[in-house]
Each structure stands twice: as structure tokens, then as C-alpha cells.
Enzyme design. Structure first.
Site, mmCIF file in Angstrom:
data_model
loop_
_atom_site.group_PDB
_atom_site.id
_atom_site.type_symbol
_atom_site.label_atom_id
_atom_site.label_comp_id
_atom_site.label_asym_id
_atom_site.label_seq_id
_atom_site.Cartn_x
_atom_site.Cartn_y
_atom_site.Cartn_z
ATOM 1 N N HIS A 1 0.805 -1.444 -0.029
ATOM 2 C CA HIS A 1 0.142 0.028 0.050
ATOM 3 C C HIS A 1 0.912 1.292 -0.120
ATOM 4 O O HIS A 1 0.165 2.402 -0.113
ATOM 5 C CB HIS A 1 -0.802 0.226 1.185
ATOM 6 C CG HIS A 1 -0.185 0.336 2.438
ATOM 7 N ND1 HIS A 1 0.410 -0.878 3.319
ATOM 8 C CD2 HIS A 1 -0.148 1.419 3.236
ATOM 9 C CE1 HIS A 1 0.864 -0.114 4.341
ATOM 10 N NE2 HIS A 1 0.687 1.043 4.259
HETATM 11 C C1 UD1 Z 1 -1.927 5.263 6.127
HETATM 12 C C2 UD1 Z 1 -0.837 5.803 6.781
HETATM 13 C C3 UD1 Z 1 0.367 4.654 6.680
HETATM 14 C C4 UD1 Z 1 -0.269 3.319 7.266
HETATM 15 C C5 UD1 Z 1 -1.584 2.970 6.179
HETATM 16 C C6 UD1 Z 1 -2.090 1.695 6.923
HETATM 17 C C7 UD1 Z 1 -0.384 8.322 6.874
HETATM 18 C C8 UD1 Z 1 0.645 9.234 6.440
HETATM 19 N N1 UD1 Z 1 -0.360 6.997 6.371
HETATM 20 O O1 UD1 Z 1 -2.064 5.144 4.708
HETATM 21 O O2 UD1 Z 1 1.132 5.105 7.357
HETATM 22 O O3 UD1 Z 1 0.564 2.450 7.040
HETATM 23 O O4 UD1 Z 1 -2.710 4.173 6.742
HETATM 24 O O5 UD1 Z 1 -3.297 1.494 5.981
HETATM 25 O O6 UD1 Z 1 -0.935 8.489 8.040
HETATM 26 N N2 UD1 Z 1 -9.335 5.125 2.090
HETATM 27 C C9 UD1 Z 1 -10.587 4.177 2.133
HETATM 28 N N3 UD1 Z 1 -10.954 4.127 3.149
HETATM 29 C C10 UD1 Z 1 -10.383 3.909 4.326
HETATM 30 C C11 UD1 Z 1 -9.194 4.683 4.282
HETATM 31 C C12 UD1 Z 1 -8.598 5.250 3.181
HETATM 32 O O7 UD1 Z 1 -11.130 4.151 0.888
HETATM 33 O O8 UD1 Z 1 -11.033 3.572 5.240
HETATM 34 C C13 UD1 Z 1 -8.594 5.368 0.660
HETATM 35 C C14 UD1 Z 1 -8.463 6.960 0.788
HETATM 36 O O9 UD1 Z 1 -9.581 7.339 0.070
HETATM 37 C C15 UD1 Z 1 -7.189 7.264 0.172
HETATM 38 C C16 UD1 Z 1 -6.402 5.857 0.115
HETATM 39 O O10 UD1 Z 1 -7.419 5.037 0.748
HETATM 40 O O11 UD1 Z 1 -7.379 7.551 -1.092
HETATM 41 C C17 UD1 Z 1 -5.211 6.095 1.405
HETATM 42 O O12 UD1 Z 1 -5.784 6.524 2.478
HETATM 43 P P1 UD1 Z 1 -4.831 7.377 3.475
HETATM 44 O O13 UD1 Z 1 -5.477 7.499 4.838
HETATM 45 O O14 UD1 Z 1 -4.515 8.730 2.840
HETATM 46 O O15 UD1 Z 1 -3.573 6.516 3.676
HETATM 47 P P2 UD1 Z 1 -2.840 5.195 3.643
HETATM 48 O O16 UD1 Z 1 -2.183 4.907 2.192
HETATM 49 O O17 UD1 Z 1 -3.982 4.158 3.931
#
Ligand code: UD1
Length: 386
Positions: free
Chosen positions: A227
């Protein structure tokens, strides 16, 4: 309740939930003097990225849900700060515990470091009366990848520089903190709270039926999780990764629970279509804690870019191939079963594992399921004198 020392436990994203669970329980075991308050920032919000973890870990619903959701780093961090400040001012806890390295960890420690409690009559420790702000405690402090292109590295450095007490998982983290000028007196090497959760949940994990549900009983398989933006945000990288996974699946089944960030990229670029016709790679939704751990327990190896999985595989003695140029968790390499790999070496490394030619590793000191209790007893010993 007013006589008790109130402790905020902040969690925002998936890897945080299994870190606050043992802390919550250890605080509750000292409920004559301590009172936990759970703050969920809402950085992760899908059922299988958040609620399912609270259910599996037998945690109560958070006392506050800030509902900040996704966005750019600035948007997400800013929203957490704005919402968290309101709760902090209202509750005026004595202690703030932040875990790990996500944006919520950073945002809440910045807010707490600059807050000024006015008319504070709720606090019970000298530190808070004197400083008019909570004591900031970072659990999983001192990890460094030395790669500032990772957002988590910035979060780690800033959080550690603002923390009053820093709990580390291994000696290398202590060294990193001391090299950054953090006073030795603030640092305690206590072990790994994620292992506490793994130990507590072991019998629930064993009873989980996920391997039967996805048709993997008595079948050898590897687990894949990816991820990190550096792996999945670039179309070219992701395409190359998928090709290598496809090649590996000719030798052994792979199961790939797909993170929302990765799924978006795969679907936007139609990369999951060829994999869907390959029945030796199972692309599945993100799993709950118990389901994922069951899958992990029975796997032959793991291919990942996660931080936590490097630690869990080391604890379980399962070979781990980390698809990153660096790690903030070097002890999983020097002592554990982890190795950093380049995509071009991945197939070769899988061959070595399948031939039985992989290091056995050993479990780092204090990764024994008792870390949260150590943390709480150190806090109880320190806070009245600070
Ligand atoms: C975040 C953390 C990372 C951790 C990871 C575990 C930061 C900077 N990054 O990254 O350290 O390893 O979580 O998963 O804090 N999304 C959904 N549903 C959700 C959550 C996210 O669809 O419940 C989508 C969001 O729209 C976004 C993408 O997933 O586009 C990434 O989510 P985001 O919270 O920005 O960061 P992660 O890559 O999950």
C-alpha cells in the site's frame, strides 16, 4: 471519575488499533487511578479498515470519533488538528498517548504541545498544572528509515521531538533518539505492543475460519500486502509488481488482501483484470485483524511494504520479503526473518524460501506480550514526580 488521571488514547488508521488495544486494557486494569478515553480521528473509516478491528479486539466504541476522512496530507492533518483541539480543550486530559507514525500521531501531538488549558480543574499531575498541557507520550518512538520522502518519517521525527516520554521497541530506536538530542531520561525501551495484541488474540485467531472460506486449507500459499505510495502510486511500478506476482503464482498460491489505495490504482488502470482470471492469486478485500492473522499464521512467506508485518513475521518466524529500499525496523532484519528486496530479486528470494533456505531469526528482547503493562507501570511511577 474526577479523581482519576485521564488518559487520551489516539488512533486514526488501521495499524493504530492493535497498538491502543493492549494499552486500553492495561489502563483499565489500573482503574482505581487511571481512566482511558479513546479518540478515533477517522483517518481510516471503511468498516474493514476500522470498525472490524474494534470488534475483533473487543474494544468499546471510541469516546470521540472525529470523522476527518481522507485528503491530501495537509488537509487530513489540518482537519485532525482542528477537531482534536476542541476535544482536548473540553476534556483536558492529563496524558496524551499517541502510537505509531500516521498523520493522526503527528497532528495530535502538535496540538497537545501548543494547547493551553485555561481554568483547569480537572488535572491531577504536577506536570499538567505547571505546563497547562497534557504530558505527551509516544509509543513506538525512535524508529527511523532515514528516508524523508516517506510521510511517516516526517511524522516520526516531529512526534518524537515533541514527546515528553518515549517508549521504544528496540535499542536501535533508543540510539536514533539520542542521536537527535533527546534526553536519555525520557526514553524507555519496553518492547512491542503489537505483540501484546497478537498474544492476547491467539486463541481467537486459531478459531477463525478464513482459510477454509477462501479455499486454502492444506494448500501452501504466500501472503501479499502492498500500500505504500512508492510502490502503488506509480502505474509503471504497480504493473511491474503485478507481473512478478503473476510469475511467482506459477510456483505457489498467493493471497492479496487489497488496501483501498492499491485497489483504486489497480482498478483505474485495469491491472486487476488479468489477475482475476488467475486463480492462483486471490485478490480479496482487506481482512479483519483475526482473519488476517489466521492467514498469516498458516502462510509460507509474506511479501509486503507494511511496517507492522515486518514485526509480526519476525515474532512468528515467518519469512518476510519487504519490497522497500529501507526499513525503520532494522531489528527485523538483523535479528528476525525479514529481508529488504528489490522487485528484480523477488522470484529468486521466493525460491530460496520454498527450498527451505531462509534464516530462522529470533524474537527481539521484550517482545513478550507484556509491553503495555510495562508502559503503564512506568507511567504510574513517573507522573507523580514529573
Ligand atoms: C495510512 C498511513 C500509513 C499506514 C497506512 C495503513 C499516513 C501518512 N499514512 O496510509 O502510514 O501504513 O495508513 O493502512 O498516515 N481509504 C479508503 N477507506 C479507508 C481509508 C482510506 O477508501 O477507510 C482510501 C482513501 O480515500 C485514500 C487511500 O485509501 O485515497 C489512502 O488512505 P490514507 O489514509 O490517505 O493513507 P494510507 O495509504 O491508508
Amino acid at each position: 471519575m474526577n479523581e482519576k488521571i485521564r488518559i487520551f488514547l489516539v488512533a486514526g488508521a488501521r495499524p493504530n488499533f492493535m497498538k491502543i488495544a493492549p494499552l486500553f486494557r492495561a489502563i483499565q486494569m489500573n482503574s482505581d487511578s487511571l481512566y482511558p478515553i479513546i479518540i478515533h480521528t477517522g483517518q481510516h473509516y471503511d468498516f474493514n479498515m476500522s470498525d472490524s478491528f474494534f470488534i475483533d479486539l473487543k474494544m468499546p466504541k471510541p469516546d470521540y470519533f472525529l470523522g476527518v476522512g481522507s485528503g491530501t496530507h495537509a488537509q487530513q492533518t489540518a482537519r485532525i488538528m482542528i477537531e482534536f483541539e476542541k476535544v482536548l480543550l473540553e476534556e483536558q486530559p492529563d496524558i496524551l498517548i499517541v502510537v505509531g507514525d500516521v498523520n493522526s500521531t503527528l497532528a495530535c501531538s502538535i496540538v497537545a504541545s501548543k494547547i493551553e488549558y485555561l481554568n483547569n480543574n480537572k488535572c491531577h499531575i504536577p506536570f499538567v498544572t505547571r505546563n497547562k498541557r497534557p504530558l505527551i507520550v509516544h509509543v513506538e518512538a525512535g524508529l527511523r528509515s532515514f528516508d524523508r520522502t516517506m510521510p511517516e518519517e516526517i511524522n516520526r521525527i516531529v512526534t518524537d521531538s515533541l514527546s515528553d516520554i518515549l517508549f521504544t521497541t528496540s535499542d536501535d530506536a533508543d540510539d536514533n533518539l539520542i542521536n537527535e538530542g533527546i534526553s536519555q531520561e525520557k526514553i524507555y525501551c519496553v518492547g512491542n505492543v503489537m505483540i501484546d495484541t497478537l498474544e492476547t488474540m491467539k486463541s481467537d485467531i486459531h478459531q477463525c475460519t478464513i482459510t477454509t472460506q477462501i479455499g486454502l486449507v492444506n494448500v501452501d500459499y504466500g501472503v501479499v500486502t502492498l500500500h505504500r505510495p512508492s510502490n502503488v502510486d506509480s502505474l509503471e511500478n504497480l504493473r511491474d509488481i503485478m507481473q512478478v506476482l503473476s510469475a511467482i503464482s506459477n510456483k505457489i498460491n498467493l493471497v492479496f488482501p487489497i488496501h483501498p489505495r492499491t485497489r483504486k490504482q489497480l482498478e483505474k488502470n485495469s491491472l486487476s483484470i488479468p489477475l482475476k482470471s488467475n486463480n492462483r492469486i486471490k485478490l480479496i478485500e482487506p481482512l479483519s485483524y483475526k482473519e488476517f492473522m489466521k492467514l498469516l499464521f498458516e502462510s509460507k512467506f509474506v511479501i509486503t511494504d507494511s511496517g507492522g508485518l515486518q514485526e509480526e513475521t519476525t515474532y512468528l518466524g515467518i519469512p518476510c520479503l519487504t519490497l522497500r529500499p529501507n526499513t525503520e525496523r532494522p531489528i527485523t532484519i538483523t535479528q528476525g526473518t525479514n529481508e529488504l528486496v528489490d522487485l528484480s530479486d523477488m522470484e529468486e528470494k521466493v525460491n530460496l524460501i520454498m527450498e527451505g533456505n531462509w534464516k530462522n531469526g529470533s524474537v527481539p528482547e521484550n517482545w513478550d506480550g507484556k509491553t503495555a503493562h510495562r508502559i503503564v507501570s512506568i507511567l504510574l511511577g513517573q507522573i507523580t514526580t514529573m
